[in-house]
Design a protein around this motif. Structure first.
Motif, short mmCIF file in Angstrom:
data_model
loop_
_atom_site.label_atom_id
_atom_site.label_comp_id
_atom_site.label_asym_id
_atom_site.label_seq_id
_atom_site.Cartn_x
_atom_site.Cartn_y
_atom_site.Cartn_z
N VAL A 1 0.84 -1.19 0.00
CA VAL A 1 0.00 0.00 0.00
C VAL A 1 0.88 1.25 0.00
O VAL A 1 1.90 1.30 0.69
N GLN A 2 0.48 2.22 -0.77
CA GLN A 2 1.20 3.50 -0.80
C GLN A 2 0.22 4.65 -0.60
O GLN A 2 -0.91 4.60 -1.10
N LEU A 3 0.68 5.66 0.10
CA LEU A 3 -0.06 6.91 0.23
C LEU A 3 0.78 8.01 -0.39
O LEU A 3 1.96 8.16 -0.05
N VAL A 4 0.19 8.76 -1.29
CA VAL A 4 0.92 9.82 -1.96
C VAL A 4 0.17 11.13 -1.78
O VAL A 4 -0.99 11.26 -2.21
N GLU A 5 0.84 12.09 -1.15
CA GLU A 5 0.26 13.41 -0.95
C GLU A 5 0.62 14.34 -2.09
O GLU A 5 1.66 14.18 -2.74
N SER A 6 -0.21 15.33 -2.30
CA SER A 6 0.06 16.38 -3.27
C SER A 6 -0.68 17.64 -2.85
O SER A 6 -1.57 17.59 -2.00
N GLY A 7 -0.28 18.76 -3.44
CA GLY A 7 -0.99 20.00 -3.19
C GLY A 7 -0.30 20.97 -2.27
O GLY A 7 -0.78 22.09 -2.06
N GLY A 8 0.81 20.58 -1.69
CA GLY A 8 1.52 21.51 -0.82
C GLY A 8 2.20 22.58 -1.64
O GLY A 8 2.20 22.57 -2.86
N SER B 1 -5.30 30.11 0.44
CA SER B 1 -5.85 28.76 0.57
C SER B 1 -4.95 27.75 -0.13
O SER B 1 -4.24 28.07 -1.08
N LEU B 2 -5.00 26.54 0.37
CA LEU B 2 -4.35 25.40 -0.26
C LEU B 2 -5.25 24.18 -0.08
O LEU B 2 -5.96 24.07 0.93
N ARG B 3 -5.17 23.29 -1.04
CA ARG B 3 -5.91 22.04 -0.93
C ARG B 3 -4.94 20.88 -1.08
O ARG B 3 -4.27 20.75 -2.11
N LEU B 4 -4.85 20.07 -0.06
CA LEU B 4 -3.98 18.91 -0.08
C LEU B 4 -4.80 17.67 -0.43
O LEU B 4 -5.98 17.56 -0.07
N SER B 5 -4.14 16.77 -1.12
CA SER B 5 -4.77 15.49 -1.46
C SER B 5 -3.84 14.36 -1.03
O SER B 5 -2.62 14.51 -1.02
N CYS B 6 -4.42 13.23 -0.71
CA CYS B 6 -3.65 12.04 -0.36
C CYS B 6 -4.40 10.84 -0.90
O CYS B 6 -5.52 10.56 -0.48
N ALA B 7 -3.75 10.15 -1.84
CA ALA B 7 -4.38 9.01 -2.48
C ALA B 7 -3.71 7.72 -2.03
O ALA B 7 -2.47 7.61 -2.07
N THR C 1 -9.16 8.43 -1.43
CA THR C 1 -8.45 9.70 -1.35
C THR C 1 -9.05 10.58 -0.26
O THR C 1 -10.28 10.63 -0.11
N VAL C 2 -8.16 11.24 0.47
CA VAL C 2 -8.58 12.19 1.49
C VAL C 2 -8.05 13.56 1.11
O VAL C 2 -6.96 13.68 0.53
N TYR C 3 -8.83 14.57 1.40
CA TYR C 3 -8.48 15.95 1.05
C TYR C 3 -8.43 16.80 2.31
O TYR C 3 -9.11 16.51 3.29
N LEU C 4 -7.66 17.87 2.23
CA LEU C 4 -7.62 18.84 3.30
C LEU C 4 -7.67 20.22 2.66
O LEU C 4 -6.70 20.65 2.04
N GLN C 5 -8.81 20.86 2.78
CA GLN C 5 -8.98 22.21 2.27
C GLN C 5 -8.64 23.19 3.39
O GLN C 5 -9.28 23.17 4.44
N MET C 6 -7.63 23.99 3.15
CA MET C 6 -7.17 24.93 4.17
C MET C 6 -7.39 26.36 3.67
O MET C 6 -6.87 26.74 2.62
N ASN C 7 -8.17 27.12 4.41
CA ASN C 7 -8.46 28.51 4.08
C ASN C 7 -7.93 29.43 5.18
O ASN C 7 -7.58 28.97 6.27
N TYR D 1 -0.95 3.22 7.57
CA TYR D 1 0.09 3.58 6.60
C TYR D 1 0.24 5.09 6.56
O TYR D 1 -0.70 5.83 6.83
N TRP D 2 1.46 5.52 6.17
CA TRP D 2 1.78 6.95 6.13
C TRP D 2 2.29 7.36 4.77
O TRP D 2 2.98 6.58 4.10
N GLY D 3 1.96 8.58 4.40
CA GLY D 3 2.55 9.16 3.21
C GLY D 3 3.90 9.77 3.54
O GLY D 3 4.33 9.81 4.69
N GLN D 4 4.54 10.30 2.51
CA GLN D 4 5.90 10.83 2.69
C GLN D 4 5.91 12.27 3.17
O GLN D 4 6.94 12.77 3.62
N GLY D 5 4.77 12.91 3.09
CA GLY D 5 4.67 14.30 3.55
C GLY D 5 4.81 15.30 2.43
O GLY D 5 5.47 15.06 1.43
#
Length: 121
Positions: free
Chosen positions: A2-9, A17-23, A77-83, A110-114
């Motif tokens: 299993v892999q978790l990959v974050e994006s959006g930083g 605002s920023l929106r992070l995603s983790c699949a 996938t989980v998202y983090l909308q930051m305003n 499981y953890w993503g790489q950040g």
């Protein structure tokens, strides 16, 4: 596997605002809780927000009202909308997910790489 990959930083200005995603991908039977953590320089890692498979959410007091966690179960996938970002939101944001790879197997976290989030004043 299993892999978790974050994006959006990235870099944002205060108030932005920023929106992070983790699949999550790989051998997945079921995804339970999904969470976002962050670690600021020189500080301990802290829980930012979490969401259960049923959609129940929890937030750190420091982000309540500014951050929304959500998930797409079909996409694992989980998202983090930051305003209304603040400089103190700066840090490495990591996602974690409790995943069951097969029926009758115990779920494992499981953890993503950040991904780095930097908020300038």
């Amino acid at each position: 596997q299993v892999q978790l990959v974050e994006s959006g930083g990235g870099l944002a200005q205060a108030g932005g605002s920023l929106r992070l995603s983790c699949a999550a991908s790989g051998r997945i039977f079921n995804v339970n809780a999904m969470r976002w953590y962050r670690q600021a320089p020189g500080k301990q890692r802290e829980l930012v927000a979490g969401i259960t498979s049923d959609g129940d959410t929890t937030y750190a007091d420091s982000v309540k009202g500014r951050v929304t966690i959500s998930r797409d179960n079909a996409k694992n996938t989980v998202y983090l909308q930051m305003n209304s970002l603040k400089p103190e939101d700066t840090g490495v944001y990591s996602c974690a997910a409790v995943i069951q790879e097969k029926p009758r197997l115990m779920p494992i976290e499981y953890w993503g790489q950040g991904t780095q989030v930097t908020v300038s004043s």
